[in-house]
Write an enzyme that holds these catalytic residues in place. Structure first.
Site, short mmCIF file in Angstrom:
data_model
loop_
_atom_site.label_atom_id
_atom_site.label_comp_id
_atom_site.label_asym_id
_atom_site.label_seq_id
_atom_site.Cartn_x
_atom_site.Cartn_y
_atom_site.Cartn_z
CG HIS A 199 -0.86 5.62 -1.47
ND1 HIS A 199 -1.42 4.37 -1.40
CD2 HIS A 199 -1.89 6.50 -1.56
CE1 HIS A 199 -2.73 4.48 -1.46
NE2 HIS A 199 -3.05 5.76 -1.55
CE1 TYR A 207 -6.06 11.69 1.33
CE2 TYR A 207 -5.98 11.81 -1.04
CZ TYR A 207 -6.40 11.18 0.10
OH TYR A 207 -7.18 10.06 0.01
CD1 TRP A 241 -6.34 5.25 -6.04
CD2 TRP A 241 -4.39 4.98 -7.12
NE1 TRP A 241 -5.33 5.21 -5.09
CE2 TRP A 241 -4.14 5.05 -5.73
CE3 TRP A 241 -3.33 4.81 -7.99
CZ2 TRP A 241 -2.85 4.95 -5.21
CZ3 TRP A 241 -2.05 4.72 -7.46
CH2 TRP A 241 -1.82 4.79 -6.10
CD1 TRP A 242 -10.45 4.51 -5.59
CD2 TRP A 242 -12.52 4.49 -6.41
NE1 TRP A 242 -11.09 5.63 -5.12
CE2 TRP A 242 -12.37 5.65 -5.60
CE3 TRP A 242 -13.74 4.28 -7.03
CZ2 TRP A 242 -13.38 6.57 -5.40
CZ3 TRP A 242 -14.76 5.19 -6.82
CH2 TRP A 242 -14.58 6.32 -6.01
CE1 TYR A 245 -3.97 2.22 0.73
CE2 TYR A 245 -2.35 3.43 2.03
CZ TYR A 245 -3.59 3.36 1.41
OH TYR A 245 -4.43 4.45 1.46
#
Length: 97
Positions: free
Chosen positions: A15, A34, A69-70, A11
């Site tokens: 990112h 963010y 992306w999802w 993960y």
């Protein structure tokens, strides 16, 4: 949001290598500053972001880059139908300006 067990490193790696077109889309949608935090004990993710007044965040689920992306992240997370990450609000208890 919620990670699945054993995927924290992947993960983070995904990112760390965020697609330029996704970063551009988020900025154009009015998302600033963010950050995503991990509770290592529960694998819960906590996202904090600032939105511009004229943000278009609600349109993101319909954008092809966001959907791609999802799909890319779905194997790592708990997701809704359509691979949108499961999210739930947290109750604010304290704020110091």
């Amino acid at each position: 949001m919620q990670l699945k067990p054993g995927v924290v490193a992947e993960y983070k790696a995904r990112h760390d290598a965020i697609w330029p077109e996704l970063a551009d889309l988020l900025h154009k949608s009015g998302i600033r500053d963010y950050s995503i935090f991990l509770d290592e004990e529960t694998l819960a993710l906590f996202a904090v972001l600032k939105l511009t007044e004229d943000n278009d965040r609600d349109a993101l689920p319909d954008h092809p880059v966001m959907r791609k992306w999802w799909d890319y992240m779905a194997p790592l997370m708990e997701v809704e139908p359509g691979n949108k990450p499961k999210e739930w609000p947290l109750t604010p208890l304290f704020y110091l300006a």
